[in-house]
Design a protein around this motif. Sequence first.
Motif, PDB file in Angstrom:
ATOM      1  N   VAL A  29     -14.569  -3.221  -3.335  1.00 58.62           N
ATOM      2  CA  VAL A  29     -15.028  -1.812  -3.330  1.00 58.62           C
ATOM      3  C   VAL A  29     -15.233  -1.330  -4.946  1.00 58.62           C
ATOM      4  O   VAL A  29     -16.182  -1.000  -5.396  1.00 58.62           O
ATOM      5  CB  VAL A  29     -14.059  -0.968  -2.460  1.00 58.62           C
ATOM      6  N   LEU A  30     -13.961  -1.463  -5.894  1.00 57.99           N
ATOM      7  CA  LEU A  30     -14.156  -1.319  -6.963  1.00 57.99           C
ATOM      8  C   LEU A  30     -13.237  -2.081  -7.608  1.00 57.99           C
ATOM      9  O   LEU A  30     -12.315  -2.779  -7.235  1.00 57.99           O
ATOM     10  CB  LEU A  30     -13.431   0.304  -7.192  1.00 57.99           C
ATOM     11  N   LYS A  31     -13.650  -2.477  -8.954  1.00 58.12           N
ATOM     12  CA  LYS A  31     -12.668  -3.122  -9.773  1.00 58.12           C
ATOM     13  C   LYS A  31     -12.903  -2.778 -11.453  1.00 58.12           C
ATOM     14  O   LYS A  31     -14.146  -2.386 -11.784  1.00 58.12           O
ATOM     15  CB  LYS A  31     -13.300  -4.488  -9.991  1.00 58.12           C
ATOM     16  N   ASN A  32     -11.801  -2.391 -12.267  1.00 56.18           N
ATOM     17  CA  ASN A  32     -11.984  -2.148 -13.516  1.00 56.18           C
ATOM     18  C   ASN A  32     -10.648  -2.507 -14.058  1.00 56.18           C
ATOM     19  O   ASN A  32      -9.897  -3.153 -13.552  1.00 56.18           O
ATOM     20  CB  ASN A  32     -12.122  -0.415 -13.541  1.00 56.18           C
ATOM     21  N   ASP A  33     -10.267  -2.088 -15.593  1.00 58.36           N
ATOM     22  CA  ASP A  33      -9.099  -2.299 -16.074  1.00 58.36           C
ATOM     23  C   ASP A  33      -7.915  -1.971 -15.413  1.00 58.36           C
ATOM     24  O   ASP A  33      -6.881  -2.442 -15.559  1.00 58.36           O
ATOM     25  CB  ASP A  33      -9.181  -1.908 -17.533  1.00 58.36           C
ATOM     26  N   ALA A  34      -7.987  -0.816 -14.607  1.00 56.59           N
ATOM     27  CA  ALA A  34      -6.671  -0.419 -13.985  1.00 56.59           C
ATOM     28  C   ALA A  34      -6.398  -1.030 -12.864  1.00 56.59           C
ATOM     29  O   ALA A  34      -5.453  -0.956 -12.351  1.00 56.59           O
ATOM     30  CB  ALA A  34      -7.099   1.254 -13.703  1.00 56.59           C
ATOM     31  N   GLY A  35      -7.321  -1.499 -12.176  1.00 56.87           N
ATOM     32  CA  GLY A  35      -7.184  -2.496 -11.077  1.00 56.87           C
ATOM     33  C   GLY A  35      -8.113  -2.728 -10.276  1.00 56.87           C
ATOM     34  O   GLY A  35      -9.418  -2.692 -10.473  1.00 56.87           O
ATOM     35  N   ASN A  36      -8.008  -3.125  -9.011  1.00 58.33           N
ATOM     36  CA  ASN A  36      -9.129  -3.218  -7.956  1.00 58.33           C
ATOM     37  C   ASN A  36      -8.660  -2.726  -6.526  1.00 58.33           C
ATOM     38  O   ASN A  36      -7.793  -2.754  -6.086  1.00 58.33           O
ATOM     39  CB  ASN A  36      -9.453  -4.647  -7.866  1.00 58.33           C
ATOM     40  N   ILE A  37      -9.821  -2.414  -5.788  1.00 60.48           N
ATOM     41  CA  ILE A  37      -9.809  -2.455  -4.420  1.00 60.48           C
ATOM     42  C   ILE A  37     -10.744  -3.234  -3.483  1.00 60.48           C
ATOM     43  O   ILE A  37     -11.817  -3.463  -3.792  1.00 60.48           O
ATOM     44  CB  ILE A  37     -10.211  -0.593  -4.072  1.00 60.48           C
ATOM     45  N   THR A  38     -10.024  -3.760  -2.498  1.00 56.28           N
ATOM     46  CA  THR A  38     -10.902  -4.860  -1.813  1.00 56.28           C
ATOM     47  C   THR A  38     -10.590  -4.612  -0.461  1.00 56.28           C
ATOM     48  O   THR A  38      -9.694  -4.384   0.067  1.00 56.28           O
ATOM     49  CB  THR A  38     -10.507  -6.245  -2.181  1.00 56.28           C
ATOM     50  N   LEU A  39     -11.880  -4.611   0.366  1.00 55.08           N
ATOM     51  CA  LEU A  39     -12.066  -4.671   1.827  1.00 55.08           C
ATOM     52  C   LEU A  39     -11.944  -5.857   2.499  1.00 55.08           C
ATOM     53  O   LEU A  39     -12.404  -6.918   2.081  1.00 55.08           O
ATOM     54  CB  LEU A  39     -13.167  -3.839   2.116  1.00 55.08           C
ATOM     55  N   PHE A  40     -11.141  -6.023   3.447  1.00 49.04           N
ATOM     56  CA  PHE A  40     -10.956  -7.311   4.096  1.00 49.04           C
ATOM     57  C   PHE A  40     -11.336  -7.250   5.625  1.00 49.04           C
ATOM     58  O   PHE A  40     -10.813  -6.318   6.294  1.00 49.04           O
ATOM     59  CB  PHE A  40      -9.583  -8.158   3.773  1.00 49.04           C
ATOM     60  N   SER A  41     -11.661  -8.515   6.149  1.00 50.80           N
ATOM     61  CA  SER A  41     -11.610  -8.714   7.643  1.00 50.80           C
ATOM     62  C   SER A  41     -10.961 -10.025   8.100  1.00 50.80           C
ATOM     63  O   SER A  41     -11.327 -11.056   7.156  1.00 50.80           O
ATOM     64  CB  SER A  41     -12.802  -8.302   8.197  1.00 50.80           C
ATOM     65  N   PHE A  42      -9.992  -9.933   8.951  1.00 45.91           N
ATOM     66  CA  PHE A  42      -9.461 -11.309   9.334  1.00 45.91           C
ATOM     67  C   PHE A  42      -9.565 -11.561  10.711  1.00 45.91           C
ATOM     68  O   PHE A  42      -9.427 -10.945  11.551  1.00 45.91           O
ATOM     69  CB  PHE A  42      -8.121 -11.452   9.087  1.00 45.91           C
ATOM     70  N   ASP A  43     -10.523 -12.726  11.184  1.00 42.55           N
ATOM     71  CA  ASP A  43     -10.504 -13.203  12.449  1.00 42.55           C
ATOM     72  C   ASP A  43      -9.147 -13.627  12.877  1.00 42.55           C
ATOM     73  O   ASP A  43      -8.288 -13.870  12.288  1.00 42.55           O
ATOM     74  CB  ASP A  43     -11.323 -14.288  12.750  1.00 42.55           C
ATOM     75  N   MET A 101      -8.527  -4.627   6.646  1.00 38.46           N
ATOM     76  CA  MET A 101      -7.321  -3.704   5.556  1.00 38.46           C
ATOM     77  C   MET A 101      -8.013  -3.586   4.490  1.00 38.46           C
ATOM     78  O   MET A 101      -9.300  -4.296   4.069  1.00 38.46           O
ATOM     79  CB  MET A 101      -6.233  -4.638   5.505  1.00 38.46           C
ATOM     80  N   LEU A 102      -7.654  -2.504   3.810  1.00 41.79           N
ATOM     81  CA  LEU A 102      -8.058  -2.183   2.519  1.00 41.79           C
ATOM     82  C   LEU A 102      -6.928  -2.640   1.620  1.00 41.79           C
ATOM     83  O   LEU A 102      -5.686  -1.962   1.783  1.00 41.79           O
ATOM     84  CB  LEU A 102      -8.179  -0.562   2.404  1.00 41.79           C
ATOM     85  N   LEU A 103      -6.969  -3.357   0.718  1.00 38.79           N
ATOM     86  CA  LEU A 103      -6.050  -3.589  -0.439  1.00 38.79           C
ATOM     87  C   LEU A 103      -6.341  -2.953  -1.923  1.00 38.79           C
ATOM     88  O   LEU A 103      -7.501  -3.130  -2.389  1.00 38.79           O
ATOM     89  CB  LEU A 103      -6.185  -5.040  -0.769  1.00 38.79           C
ATOM     90  N   THR A 104      -5.292  -2.015  -2.248  1.00 41.47           N
ATOM     91  CA  THR A 104      -5.422  -1.551  -3.485  1.00 41.47           C
ATOM     92  C   THR A 104      -4.389  -2.128  -4.518  1.00 41.47           C
ATOM     93  O   THR A 104      -3.157  -1.951  -4.114  1.00 41.47           O
ATOM     94  CB  THR A 104      -5.295  -0.100  -3.301  1.00 41.47           C
ATOM     95  N   MET A 105      -4.810  -2.770  -5.561  1.00 42.53           N
ATOM     96  CA  MET A 105      -3.828  -3.106  -6.591  1.00 42.53           C
ATOM     97  C   MET A 105      -4.135  -2.421  -8.103  1.00 42.53           C
ATOM     98  O   MET A 105      -5.169  -2.100  -8.538  1.00 42.53           O
ATOM     99  CB  MET A 105      -4.201  -4.913  -6.827  1.00 42.53           C
ATOM    100  N   ILE A 106      -3.131  -1.689  -8.382  1.00 44.52           N
ATOM    101  CA  ILE A 106      -3.001  -1.036  -9.622  1.00 44.52           C
ATOM    102  C   ILE A 106      -2.272  -1.848 -10.678  1.00 44.52           C
ATOM    103  O   ILE A 106      -1.034  -2.045 -10.602  1.00 44.52           O
ATOM    104  CB  ILE A 106      -2.222   0.128  -9.513  1.00 44.52           C
TER     105      ILE A 106
END
Length: 108
Positions: A29-43, A101-106
């Motif tokens: 979704v977003l990625k920069n020097d501060a971190g990233n946000i990623t959307l996932f789906s798991f079957d 899920m939405l994963l947010t890593m700072i």
Amino acid sequence: MNKLFEKGAILNMAEMIEYSTGGVISKQVLKNDAGNITLFSFDKGQGLSEHTAPFDAMVEILDGEAEISIDGKPLVLIAGQSVIMPAGIPHALYASKQFKMLLTMIKG
């Protein structure tokens, strides 16, 4: 930046990713020097084996149900629930049912 995740637009994250039979999908979704946000789906039956991350990470369940283990402690989360996985602590994810899920890593 993927037009799917247009800045300044209203986004419904759960609708912006599909399930893949027998698979896992991720969309940045977003990625920069501060971190990233990623959307996932798991079957159902899919997951991520135990690993660590160098930074705290927050998981928000958007759809379905996830089994998340943090430092050996099992947790079951459903849509609308979140958990913060601490940096340097082993964690794993498993889909006993499909989930998104939405994963947010700072970083910091």
